[in-house]
Design an enzyme around this catalytic site. Sequence first.
Site, PDB file in Angstrom:
ATOM      1  N   CYS A  63      -2.211  -1.097  -9.999  1.00 25.61           N
ATOM      2  CA  CYS A  63      -2.376   0.277  -9.536  1.00 25.61           C
ATOM      3  C   CYS A  63      -2.952   1.140 -10.653  1.00 25.61           C
ATOM      4  O   CYS A  63      -2.418   1.167 -11.765  1.00 25.61           O
ATOM      5  CB  CYS A  63      -1.034   0.844  -9.079  1.00 25.61           C
ATOM      6  SG  CYS A  63      -1.168   2.540  -8.461  1.00 25.61           S
ATOM      7  N   MET A 108       0.848  -1.198   0.000  1.00 27.16           N
ATOM      8  CA  MET A 108       0.000   0.000   0.000  1.00 27.16           C
ATOM      9  C   MET A 108       0.878   1.240   0.000  1.00 27.16           C
ATOM     10  O   MET A 108       1.675   1.448   0.917  1.00 27.16           O
ATOM     11  CB  MET A 108      -0.934  -0.016   1.221  1.00 27.16           C
ATOM     12  CG  MET A 108      -1.995  -1.104   1.157  1.00 27.16           C
ATOM     13  SD  MET A 108      -3.008  -1.230   2.659  1.00 27.16           S
ATOM     14  CE  MET A 108      -1.908  -2.206   3.720  1.00 27.16           C
ATOM     15  N   ARG A 164      -6.397  -2.649   3.475  1.00 29.75           N
ATOM     16  CA  ARG A 164      -6.727  -1.558   4.392  1.00 29.75           C
ATOM     17  C   ARG A 164      -7.159  -2.040   5.766  1.00 29.75           C
ATOM     18  O   ARG A 164      -6.881  -1.382   6.780  1.00 29.75           O
ATOM     19  CB  ARG A 164      -7.810  -0.673   3.764  1.00 29.75           C
ATOM     20  CG  ARG A 164      -7.260   0.231   2.661  1.00 29.75           C
ATOM     21  CD  ARG A 164      -8.376   0.913   1.902  1.00 29.75           C
ATOM     22  NE  ARG A 164      -9.113  -0.027   1.064  1.00 29.75           N
ATOM     23  CZ  ARG A 164     -10.270   0.248   0.468  1.00 29.75           C
ATOM     24  NH1 ARG A 164     -10.838   1.424   0.652  1.00 29.75           N
ATOM     25  NH2 ARG A 164     -10.862  -0.644  -0.299  1.00 29.75           N
TER      26      ARG A 164
END
Length: 337
Positions: free
Chosen positions: A94, A12, A228
């Site tokens: 991405c 991340m 996340r």
Amino acid sequence: MYQASRFSVAPMMDWTDRHCRVLHRQLTTKAVLYTEMLTTGAILHGDRSRLLAFDPAEHPVALQLGGSEPNDLAEAARIGEAEGYDEINLNVGCPSDRVQSGRFGACLMREPELVAECMAAIAAAVKVPATVKCRIGVDDQDPEDSLYRLVDLCAQAGVRHFVVHARKAWLKGLSPKENRDIPPLDYPLVWRLKRARPDLTVVINGGIQSLDDAEEHLKHVDGVMLGRAAYHTPAILGEADGRLFGAGETVDAAEAVRRYRPYVARELEKGTHLAAMTRHMLGLFHGAPGARTWRRILTVEGVKPGAGLEVIDAALAAVSGLQEERLARRLEAGEAA
């Protein structure tokens, strides 16, 4: 010895730096940890000692690369292997504009032959596993075609391990943040990929919120990658070894802080700012008594010049005190009842 991971923490940007990874390692000894994506240009021409630095405690740790030039990727992979990384992963997922302008990330879903060429070059350059992290497609692609085509071409190039973020990416019209939420998830497609290609290792990623979710996915695929949820509520990683690997103790948030403390002390001596490390700790007590106090002390005191271990100690003492108060009140209420 590196093994294809049953459980991993996603790469991340701006989050999974070396300090974050060491914190996560205090909670789980078995999950594979991934670096932020590093471009081939940065590795070949930048400050390698800073970009590629990691603590030995992080193993198993994977280096994620961004790029689309096979020779550059091969050289960056060789450098990463020499630095001690356990896996080299190519980012094909991405969706940011900056990444697209560099012709890497999710836009490569439109060039599966090039991805396969890149992976062949990486695999030929290193002895550690060469892996791919991709989306199921981009824009108007049919995921049933785009995902299988990419996987099959890369498999022909020798890739055995695929991490699939189970959403499309929309390269125009959605921000990177929106691309993590708006395109619908298609978990069954990834499950079908595993059934159709049983010889390949298939790891699922995207929108997975808990270890309960992970256990359900593991009925269908080889591994689960948490993103996340692992960052914002890292304490859930403390149960991962026991629940997902069947071995290892549960590590609670307070114990993780105590284990992380010596690393913080070493980094402070090297001149690292406390806030660079405490920013990854803010969610440790999420949902627990004292969580707000924990965050407030770290964010207010941790950024002050000269801030040191006393900030972490004060925050932990405050959380412990609040939890003890709540427990005492519960006991009193039980006795009164």
